[in-house]
Enzyme design. Sequence first.
Site, PDB file in Angstrom:
ATOM      1  N   SER A  73       8.972  -0.821   4.148  1.00  0.00           N
ATOM      2  CA  SER A  73      10.673  -0.221   4.717  1.00  0.00           C
ATOM      3  C   SER A  73      10.545   0.761   6.151  1.00  0.00           C
ATOM      4  O   SER A  73      11.327   1.030   6.690  1.00  0.00           O
ATOM      5  CB  SER A  73      10.550   0.807   3.315  1.00  0.00           C
ATOM      6  OG  SER A  73       9.418   0.775   2.849  1.00  0.00           O
ATOM      7  N   ARG A 111      -1.050   8.879  -6.743  1.00  0.00           N
ATOM      8  CA  ARG A 111       0.328   9.014  -6.408  1.00  0.00           C
ATOM      9  C   ARG A 111       0.106   8.244  -8.437  1.00  0.00           C
ATOM     10  O   ARG A 111       1.055   9.064  -9.426  1.00  0.00           O
ATOM     11  CB  ARG A 111       0.958   8.235  -6.414  1.00  0.00           C
ATOM     12  CG  ARG A 111       0.986   9.107  -4.821  1.00  0.00           C
ATOM     13  CD  ARG A 111       2.644   7.414  -3.584  1.00  0.00           C
ATOM     14  NE  ARG A 111       1.765   6.769  -4.246  1.00  0.00           N
ATOM     15  CZ  ARG A 111       2.640   4.842  -3.520  1.00  0.00           C
ATOM     16  NH1 ARG A 111       3.605   5.780  -2.501  1.00  0.00           N
ATOM     17  NH2 ARG A 111       2.107   4.490  -2.917  1.00  0.00           N
ATOM     18  N   HIS A 121       6.769  -5.111  -2.590  1.00  0.00           N
ATOM     19  CA  HIS A 121       7.079  -3.744  -2.041  1.00  0.00           C
ATOM     20  C   HIS A 121       7.711  -2.774  -3.303  1.00  0.00           C
ATOM     21  O   HIS A 121       7.480  -2.752  -3.655  1.00  0.00           O
ATOM     22  CB  HIS A 121       8.020  -3.682  -1.074  1.00  0.00           C
ATOM     23  CG  HIS A 121       8.129  -2.112  -0.070  1.00  0.00           C
ATOM     24  ND1 HIS A 121       6.841  -1.052  -0.547  1.00  0.00           N
ATOM     25  CD2 HIS A 121       8.446  -1.305   0.640  1.00  0.00           C
ATOM     26  CE1 HIS A 121       7.135  -0.412   0.740  1.00  0.00           C
ATOM     27  NE2 HIS A 121       8.620  -0.503   1.466  1.00  0.00           N
ATOM     28  N   ASP A 147       2.947   1.802  -8.666  1.00  0.00           N
ATOM     29  CA  ASP A 147       4.103   1.462  -9.308  1.00  0.00           C
ATOM     30  C   ASP A 147       3.670   1.991 -11.022  1.00  0.00           C
ATOM     31  O   ASP A 147       3.985   1.341 -12.004  1.00  0.00           O
ATOM     32  CB  ASP A 147       4.934   0.510  -8.977  1.00  0.00           C
ATOM     33  CG  ASP A 147       5.523   0.260  -7.750  1.00  0.00           C
ATOM     34  OD1 ASP A 147       6.153   0.983  -7.759  1.00  0.00           O
ATOM     35  OD2 ASP A 147       5.519  -0.673  -6.729  1.00  0.00           O
ATOM     36  N   HIS A 162      -3.352  -3.283  -2.859  1.00  0.00           N
ATOM     37  CA  HIS A 162      -2.670  -2.743  -1.327  1.00  0.00           C
ATOM     38  C   HIS A 162      -2.890  -3.006  -0.618  1.00  0.00           C
ATOM     39  O   HIS A 162      -4.224  -3.036  -0.229  1.00  0.00           O
ATOM     40  CB  HIS A 162      -2.504  -0.963  -2.282  1.00  0.00           C
ATOM     41  CG  HIS A 162      -1.843   0.008  -1.382  1.00  0.00           C
ATOM     42  ND1 HIS A 162      -1.376  -0.041   0.039  1.00  0.00           N
ATOM     43  CD2 HIS A 162      -0.333  -0.155  -1.798  1.00  0.00           C
ATOM     44  CE1 HIS A 162      -0.567   0.606   0.088  1.00  0.00           C
ATOM     45  NE2 HIS A 162       0.271   0.863  -0.828  1.00  0.00           N
TER      46      HIS A 162
HETATM   47  N1  CMX Z   1      -2.802  -9.936  -8.889  1.00  0.00           N
HETATM   48  C1  CMX Z   1      -3.155 -10.675  -8.142  1.00  0.00           C
HETATM   49  N2  CMX Z   1      -3.304 -10.919  -7.231  1.00  0.00           N
HETATM   50  C2  CMX Z   1      -3.525 -10.237  -6.305  1.00  0.00           C
HETATM   51  C3  CMX Z   1      -3.082  -8.730  -6.667  1.00  0.00           C
HETATM   52  C4  CMX Z   1      -2.791  -8.236  -7.861  1.00  0.00           C
HETATM   53  N3  CMX Z   1      -2.284  -7.481  -8.336  1.00  0.00           N
HETATM   54  N4  CMX Z   1      -3.758  -7.780  -5.653  1.00  0.00           N
HETATM   55  C5  CMX Z   1      -3.963  -9.477  -4.542  1.00  0.00           C
HETATM   56  N5  CMX Z   1      -3.536  -9.661  -4.709  1.00  0.00           N
HETATM   57  C6  CMX Z   1      -3.740 -11.136  -4.861  1.00  0.00           C
HETATM   58  C7  CMX Z   1      -2.946 -11.632  -3.589  1.00  0.00           C
HETATM   59  O1  CMX Z   1      -1.627 -12.417  -3.635  1.00  0.00           O
HETATM   60  C8  CMX Z   1      -3.623 -12.370  -2.451  1.00  0.00           C
HETATM   61  O2  CMX Z   1      -3.211 -13.755  -2.554  1.00  0.00           O
HETATM   62  P1  CMX Z   1      -3.125 -15.089  -1.624  1.00  0.00           P
HETATM   63  O3  CMX Z   1      -4.534 -15.066  -1.007  1.00  0.00           O
HETATM   64  O4  CMX Z   1      -3.787 -16.394  -2.990  1.00  0.00           O
HETATM   65  O5  CMX Z   1      -1.940 -14.564  -1.092  1.00  0.00           O
HETATM   66  C9  CMX Z   1      -4.871 -11.751  -2.654  1.00  0.00           C
HETATM   67  O6  CMX Z   1      -5.198 -10.866  -3.629  1.00  0.00           O
HETATM   68  C10 CMX Z   1      -5.216 -11.159  -0.933  1.00  0.00           C
HETATM   69  O7  CMX Z   1      -4.721  -9.580  -1.365  1.00  0.00           O
HETATM   70  P2  CMX Z   1      -4.846  -8.119  -0.484  1.00  0.00           P
HETATM   71  O8  CMX Z   1      -5.541  -8.460   0.521  1.00  0.00           O
HETATM   72  O9  CMX Z   1      -5.745  -7.626  -1.720  1.00  0.00           O
HETATM   73  O10 CMX Z   1      -3.551  -7.602  -0.462  1.00  0.00           O
HETATM   74  P3  CMX Z   1      -2.084  -7.788  -0.002  1.00  0.00           P
HETATM   75  O11 CMX Z   1      -2.427  -6.815   1.610  1.00  0.00           O
HETATM   76  O12 CMX Z   1      -1.998  -8.857   0.505  1.00  0.00           O
HETATM   77  O13 CMX Z   1      -0.882  -7.602  -1.092  1.00  0.00           O
HETATM   78  C11 CMX Z   1       0.071  -6.254  -2.544  1.00  0.00           C
HETATM   79  C12 CMX Z   1      -0.911  -6.279  -1.563  1.00  0.00           C
HETATM   80  C13 CMX Z   1       0.293  -4.763  -2.865  1.00  0.00           C
HETATM   81  C14 CMX Z   1       1.351  -6.979  -1.807  1.00  0.00           C
HETATM   82  C15 CMX Z   1      -0.944  -6.734  -3.875  1.00  0.00           C
HETATM   83  O14 CMX Z   1      -1.694  -6.430  -3.785  1.00  0.00           O
HETATM   84  C16 CMX Z   1       0.311  -7.356  -4.896  1.00  0.00           C
HETATM   85  O15 CMX Z   1       1.655  -8.215  -4.668  1.00  0.00           O
HETATM   86  N6  CMX Z   1       0.695  -6.656  -5.944  1.00  0.00           N
HETATM   87  C17 CMX Z   1       1.653  -6.694  -6.841  1.00  0.00           C
HETATM   88  C18 CMX Z   1       2.347  -6.253  -6.554  1.00  0.00           C
HETATM   89  C19 CMX Z   1       2.526  -4.742  -6.287  1.00  0.00           C
HETATM   90  O16 CMX Z   1       1.979  -3.561  -7.493  1.00  0.00           O
HETATM   91  N7  CMX Z   1       3.323  -4.326  -5.552  1.00  0.00           N
HETATM   92  C20 CMX Z   1       3.589  -2.926  -5.064  1.00  0.00           C
HETATM   93  C21 CMX Z   1       2.605  -2.157  -4.142  1.00  0.00           C
HETATM   94  C22 CMX Z   1       3.197  -1.155  -3.752  1.00  0.00           C
HETATM   95  C23 CMX Z   1       4.258  -0.045  -2.626  1.00  0.00           C
HETATM   96  O17 CMX Z   1       5.001  -1.139  -2.413  1.00  0.00           O
HETATM   97  O18 CMX Z   1       3.189   0.481  -2.371  1.00  0.00           O
END
Ligand code: CMX
Length: 423
Positions: free
Chosen positions: A233, A318, A263, A364, A309
């Site tokens: 964002s 938070r 996000h 969240d 994250h």
């Molecule tokens: N559950 C399952 N798998 C997860 C995970 C979770 N909570 N967090 C990361 N992973 C997976 C990713 O999907 C990715 O898988 P692939 O390689 O198969 O695509 C792998 O682990 C590596 O990811 P990462 O480097 O640890 O995390 P990213 O930086 O790519 O993504 C985020 C970060 C937040 C999108 C991811 O942790 C996620 O999808 N979490 C759940 C959704 C969530 O809570 N989002 C809120 C974010 C808060 C904000 O907006 O600031």
Amino acid sequence: MATLQKKLAEQIPQYREKIKSFAKEHGDKEISKVTVGQFLGGLRGVMGLLCDTSVVEPDKGLIIRGYPLLEIKDKWPEEIFFCLLTGEFPDAEAKKALQMDLDKRSYVPEYVWDVLMAMPEDSHPMAMLNTAILVLERESVFRKMYSEGMTKDQYWIPALEDSLSILAKIPSIAAGVYRIRYGHGDVIPWTMGLDLGANYANMLGIPDPTGEFAELMRLYLTFHCDHEGGNVSAYTCFTVASALSDPYYSASAGLNGLAGPLHGLANQECLNWILELMEKFGGVPTEEEIDKNTRETLAAGQVVPGYGHAVLRATDPRFAGFLEFGKQHIPDDPVFMTVARVFDVVPKVLKEFPKIKNPWPNVDAGSGSLLYHYGLREFEYYTVLFSVSRVMGMMAQLILHRGIGTAINRPKSLDFNRLSGLV
Ligand code: CMX
């Protein structure tokens, strides 16, 4: 202490000079390299953006202008906005002046309500919020002054004007979206003299005999205010604003990014996951049941919402702050108890999957259970609450960038042939 406007008028020329002379002296020095993995992986870790409002330390989380978040959690959102911009908290006089300024700007024109009322009943509340901000664009002082001609060093002044107007109107619009979208009755007007958090709580119309919901809203707005510059964002808002699109266009663009499920929209998923878990096991699940369910989520190829994250590598402060609020006010609430127990189990499971870089909860994971307890139960709406807060950080970043005259954002893209030729 001077008002926000006066303080910035003192600070911005010095800030601009500092950045200008730094660029002149060090312009050729290299500070970041990009691997192919980063190039193809969301530019994670590539340093390419100035953001002075806040930083996110992987092990500490959000630090606003040098203050770790939990040290300033009792500050009100309007004080936080002042600090994001100036690095200082306002004294009583400056805070009052800012609150009066917001009061004056709080009126939402009738045409905004007409548009919101005309939207289809099943519109997502984020689409409604962002439409309202775009509709308000006709009020932009920045656009008007730009078309009349102004010098570059003045850009921040109408950017601040527009930003304050957005900040003052967004709680009323967001609360109005809630009442219109979910049939909760007439829109409740802004109360002059009431702080931003309490005003928002009041306009949502959630009964609050103890004042705890207003307290939660202040905390919520403070906690989500900013998260440095590279999140979807903030970065979207930054890019759009770098073309000198005015703050209304820029805020709306940034919030459209916040509406993505990875996000800001993740918070609606989190509570769903918790409630489904409770339904499946008939109440607060045991640790074994949570363990089993987490593994099933992962085996189904889904993410565990509220965990992980892009930058953080520790429990998000938070989340810790919300957990503390819950322990203090609603320790026996079953949904809250489930959230607390999930926190005891999920990181252990996620740690078994090396690809998941951060097994810890993000912002969240906990907030939904608190909102649910106080009666705000329309999950789809939760990202709107996030937006009312995050707009503070996006606008603060925008004003500072206009202050220093940041160039239009234009990284270089490569086609695959060029990319593969480089390795
Ligand atoms: N559950 C399952 N798998 C997860 C995970 C979770 N909570 N967090 C990361 N992973 C997976 C990713 O999907 C990715 O898988 P692939 O390689 O198969 O695509 C792998 O682990 C590596 O990811 P990462 O480097 O640890 O995390 P990213 O930086 O790519 O993504 C985020 C970060 C937040 C999108 C991811 O942790 C996620 O999808 N979490 C759940 C959704 C969530 O809570 N989002 C809120 C974010 C808060 C904000 O907006 O600031």
